[in-house]
Motif scaffolding. Structure first.
Motif, PDB file in Angstrom:
ATOM      1  N   UNK A  24     -51.320  68.468  82.556  1.00 60.24           N
ATOM      2  CA  UNK A  24     -51.792  69.001  83.758  1.00 60.24           C
ATOM      3  C   UNK A  24     -52.568  70.195  83.438  1.00 60.24           C
ATOM      4  N   UNK A  25     -51.807  71.102  82.382  1.00 59.91           N
ATOM      5  CA  UNK A  25     -52.700  72.074  81.609  1.00 59.91           C
ATOM      6  C   UNK A  25     -52.434  72.253  80.445  1.00 59.91           C
ATOM      7  N   UNK A  26     -53.492  72.750  79.503  1.00 63.75           N
ATOM      8  CA  UNK A  26     -53.362  72.860  78.323  1.00 63.75           C
ATOM      9  C   UNK A  26     -53.560  74.048  77.479  1.00 63.75           C
ATOM     10  N   UNK A  27     -54.054  74.995  78.506  1.00 60.89           N
ATOM     11  CA  UNK A  27     -54.152  76.252  77.942  1.00 60.89           C
ATOM     12  C   UNK A  27     -53.224  77.423  77.964  1.00 60.89           C
ATOM     13  N   UNK A  28     -53.471  78.414  77.221  1.00 68.96           N
ATOM     14  CA  UNK A  28     -52.383  79.490  77.346  1.00 68.96           C
ATOM     15  C   UNK A  28     -52.612  80.151  78.745  1.00 68.96           C
ATOM     16  N   UNK A  29     -51.551  80.641  79.256  1.00 65.75           N
ATOM     17  CA  UNK A  29     -51.447  81.131  80.492  1.00 65.75           C
ATOM     18  C   UNK A  29     -50.319  82.567  80.319  1.00 65.75           C
ATOM     19  N   UNK A  30     -50.599  83.546  81.234  1.00 66.37           N
ATOM     20  CA  UNK A  30     -49.804  84.769  81.243  1.00 66.37           C
ATOM     21  C   UNK A  30     -48.703  84.482  82.046  1.00 66.37           C
ATOM     22  N   UNK A  31     -47.434  84.822  81.654  1.00 60.70           N
ATOM     23  CA  UNK A  31     -46.282  84.626  82.411  1.00 60.70           C
ATOM     24  C   UNK A  31     -45.582  86.075  82.676  1.00 60.70           C
ATOM     25  N   UNK A  57     -29.753  91.437  85.796  1.00 62.31           N
ATOM     26  CA  UNK A  57     -30.467  90.448  86.263  1.00 62.31           C
ATOM     27  C   UNK A  57     -31.658  90.077  85.605  1.00 62.31           C
ATOM     28  N   UNK A  58     -32.062  89.030  85.228  1.00 63.02           N
ATOM     29  CA  UNK A  58     -33.382  88.834  84.622  1.00 63.02           C
ATOM     30  C   UNK A  58     -34.244  87.800  85.389  1.00 63.02           C
ATOM     31  N   UNK A  59     -35.272  87.580  85.141  1.00 61.60           N
ATOM     32  CA  UNK A  59     -36.237  86.552  86.043  1.00 61.60           C
ATOM     33  C   UNK A  59     -37.565  86.284  84.918  1.00 61.60           C
ATOM     34  N   UNK A  60     -37.724  84.938  84.525  1.00 62.57           N
ATOM     35  CA  UNK A  60     -38.822  84.564  83.841  1.00 62.57           C
ATOM     36  C   UNK A  60     -39.647  83.511  84.236  1.00 62.57           C
ATOM     37  N   UNK A  61     -41.003  83.880  84.701  1.00 72.23           N
ATOM     38  CA  UNK A  61     -42.003  83.153  85.199  1.00 72.23           C
ATOM     39  C   UNK A  61     -42.238  82.188  84.019  1.00 72.23           C
ATOM     40  N   UNK A  62     -42.467  80.832  84.523  1.00 65.36           N
ATOM     41  CA  UNK A  62     -42.709  79.555  83.431  1.00 65.36           C
ATOM     42  C   UNK A  62     -44.064  79.076  83.883  1.00 65.36           C
ATOM     43  N   UNK A  63     -45.130  78.247  82.879  1.00 59.62           N
ATOM     44  CA  UNK A  63     -45.960  77.606  83.236  1.00 59.62           C
ATOM     45  C   UNK A  63     -45.336  76.100  83.563  1.00 59.62           C
ATOM     46  N   UNK A  64     -46.632  75.390  83.935  1.00 58.89           N
ATOM     47  CA  UNK A  64     -46.125  74.127  84.664  1.00 58.89           C
ATOM     48  C   UNK A  64     -47.048  73.217  83.896  1.00 58.89           C
ATOM     49  N   UNK A  65     -47.033  72.433  82.654  1.00 60.51           N
ATOM     50  CA  UNK A  65     -48.102  71.981  81.937  1.00 60.51           C
ATOM     51  C   UNK A  65     -48.205  70.350  82.343  1.00 60.51           C
TER      52      UNK A  65
END
Ligand code: HEM
Lengths: 150, 291
Positions: B208-215, B232-240
Motif C-alpha cells: 500500500x505504501x513503501x516509502x518513509x513517513x513521519x509519525x 499516558x503515551x500515544x504513538x502514531x503508526x504507518x499503514x503500509x
C-alpha cells in the motif's frame, strides 16, 4: 539577588520593624506567599535543611573536594538567606552573585546533580511536603546556567 | 553543629564513599524506563532521556525484561543499554511476538506454520543539547533504530517489502517543576521517520505504501513524588499493508522507581488491530535494573 550588603536597607527595615511597618521591607515575592515558605518551616526550618545539606555534602565524594576550606558559618547563613528569599520569606541574600561565586569551579552536571540530590534528601529529612520541595526546585532551576557558568 | 561541620570540611582528604557502585548521579526517575524497542523512554515511545543514571562524567546502563499480553498476542522483550556521559546511548532489544491465535489463521489461510515472529533492534541515541530538568527548552535527542526481522516468511506473504529497516527520530523532553498540584510534570514529544509495519515485526514497507513517513509520538506523566510516575503515551503508526489495517497505539502507565537501581512499570496498552485481529488491548509489565 546580586551584589552587596545594603546597610541602608537593613537600617530602614530595623526602623520600620520597630514602628510596626515590617511588610514594607518584604520582597514582592512574599506577597504571594501561599504556604510554600511556611511549608519549608520558615527561616529556621530552612536553616535546618541547609545544615543537613552541609552534612550530606561533606559525605559526598562527588563534591566535597570543592567545599574544602569554605567558611561554613557564612556559607550556611548565605544559603539559608537565599533559599528563604527565593521561597518568598522576609530575608535578603547578601552574598556575591551565583555566577561570580561558582565561575572558577567549572562545576559539572554530575556535581550539580549531586547537590540537587543532597538538597532533596535534606528536605525529605526535614519532612518538607513534595509540593513545597518542587516549588523550591522550580525557583532554583533558573540559577543553573549561572552556577555552571554556561 | 556548624563547628563540627567546619572541622569536617577542613579535613584534607575526601572520605571516599562507595559511590562507585551507584548507577549514576542523575536525579531519580530521570532515566525513564525501557521501551519495547530498547531505547529509553516510556513503554511504547522513546523519550529524549538517555537510559540509566549516568551524568556527564559517568557511564551506566540498564537491563530489562518486558512483556505485553494483549487479547490475541504476547510480546516479550529483553533489552540492554549503555549510556556514556549522558551523551550517547547504545541499546539492543530482542522482541518475540507469540502469535497465539494467529497460528491457526496462518495455517488454514496460507499454509504457513509459524508460531512466533522475532526481531532485533539496535539503537543509538545522542543527546543533542539541553537537560530535561535544568534548561528552559528541555532536552533534545536524535536517535536511530536499526531493526532486523528474523522470521520474514509471514511478513513477506502478507505484502511487506523488506526484512530490515531503519527508523530515525528526534525527541524533546522537559520536566515542568511544581505544575499540576505542585507536582512535576514530564512532557515528551517525538517525530519518527519510519517504514516499519507494527514496529517492524511485520517487516518494512508494503504494497500500500513503501516509502518513509513521519509519525508523531507523545507522552506526558506526573511525578507523584520521586518514586512514582503516572502518565499516558500515544504513538502514531504507518499503514503500509493492504492485507490488514494498522492502528495507532496508546497506553496508560504507572512506573515505580523505588531506587535508581530498579524500576517496575505497569501499563494498559491499546495496540488496535494487528494482522486482521481487532482491538488488541492488554497489560504490559516491565522490570528494569540500572547499573
Ligand atoms: C542549586 C545549586 C546551588 C546553589 C543554590 C548554590 C548556592 C550557593 C551560595 C548561596 C553560595 C554562597 C555561600 C557563601 O557566601 O559562602 C555558594 C557558594 C559556594 N558554592 Fe554553591 N550553589 C549551588 C551549587 C553548587 C555546586 C554544584 C557546587 C560544587 C560542587 C557549589 C560549590 C560552592 C562552593 C565551594 C561555594 C563557596 C564559594 C566560596 O566561598 O568562595 N555550589 N553556593
Amino acid at each position: 539577588m546580586t551584589g552587596m550588603i545594603r546597610p541602608n536597607t537593613l537600617a530602614l527595615c530595623l526602623i520600620l520593624f520597630m514602628t510596626g511597618w515590617m511588610t514594607g521591607c518584604q520582597t514582592p515575592a512574599s506577597h504571594q506567599n501561599d504556604g510554600f515558605y511556611d511549608q519549608l518551616g520558615q527561616r529556621s526550618g530552612i536553616a535546618d535543611i541547609v545544615e543537613d545539606l552541609l552534612f550530606l555534602i561533606v559525605d559526598d565524594a562527588r563534591i566535597n573536594q570543592s567545599f574544602k576550606g569554605v567558611d561554613v558559618q557564612q556559607f550556611h547563613r548565605h544559603l539559608t538567606d537565599q533559599l528563604c528569599e527565593l521561597s518568598g520569606g522576609p530575608c535578603e541574600y547578601t552574598g556575591r552573585s551565583m555566577r561570580e561565586l561558582h565561575a572558577d569551579m567549572a562545576i559539572t552536571d554530575t556535581q550539580f546533580n549531586a547537590l540537587t540530590e543532597n538538597l532533596i534528601l535534606a528536605m525529605e529529612k526535614n519532612k518538607v511536603p513534595v509540593g513545597a520541595q518542587n516549588r523550591l526546585l522550580e525557583k532554583l532551576v533558573p540559577l543553573y546556567p549561572d552556577i555552571r557558568n554556561l | 553543629m556548624i563547628r563540627i561541620l567546619t572541622f569536617m570540611l577542613l579535613l584534607p582528604a575526601t572520605l571516599p564513599h562507595a559511590q562507585a557502585s551507584d548507577p549514576g548521579s542523575r536525579i531519580w526517575a530521570t532515566g525513564g524506563v525501557t521501551t519495547i524497542e530498547g531505547s529509553a523512554g516510556g513503554g511504547l515511545v522513546p523519550w529524549a532521556l538517555l537510559s540509566g543514571y549516568a551524568s556527564d562524567e559517568e557511564w551506566g546502563g540498564t537491563l530489562s525484561l518486558s512483556q505485553a499480553k494483549v487479547d490475541d498476542y504476547s510480546l516479550t522483550v529483553q533489552a540492554a543499554s549503555l549510556n556514556w556521559n549522558n551523551r550517547v546511548e547504545l541499546s539492543v532489544a530482542r522482541q518475540t511476538l507469540d502469535l497465539d491465535s494467529l497460528v491457526f489463521v496462518l495455517k488454514d489461510g496460507f499454509g504457513i506454520e509459524q508460531d512466533e515472529l522475532r526481531q532485533d533492534v539496535f539503537g543509538l541515541k545522542v543527546r543533542l543539547f539541553g537537560d530535561v530538568l535544568y534548561t528552559p527548552w528541555g532536552q533534545w535527542s536524535a536517535g536511530v533504530q536499526y531493526k532486523r526481522q528474523r522470521d520474514f516468511t509471514v511478513p513477506d506473504t502478507i505484502g511487506a517489502r523488506d526484512d530490515s529497516g531503519t527508523d530515525l527520530y528526534l525527541s524533546g523532553s522537559k520536566v515542568f517543576f511544581a505544575s499540576l498540584f505542585d507536582r512535576n510534570l514530564l512532557v515528551s514529544g517525538t517525530v519518527r521517520a519510519t517504514r516499519a509495519n507494527q514496529g517492524g515485526l511485520l517487516g518494512f514497507g508494503g504494497d500500500k505504501n513503501n516509502g518513509y513517513e513521519f509519525m508523531a509520538e507523545a507522552a506526558a506523566g506526573i511525578l507523584l513524588n520521586r518514586q512514582w510516575l503516572v502518565g499516558a503515551e500515544y504513538r502514531q503508526k504507518p499503514d503500509n499493508l493492504n492485507f490488514a489495517e494498522e492502528n495507532d497505539w496508546w497506553d496508560l502507565f504507572v512506573a515505580w522507581v523505588p531506587d535508581r537501581r530498579l524500576s517496575l512499570t505497569a501499563a494498559w496498552v491499546n495496540l488496535g488491530d494487528i494482522a486482521t485481529l481487532t482491538d488488541q488491548q492488554g497489560l504490559y509489565l516491565s522490570l528494569e535494573g540500572s547499573f
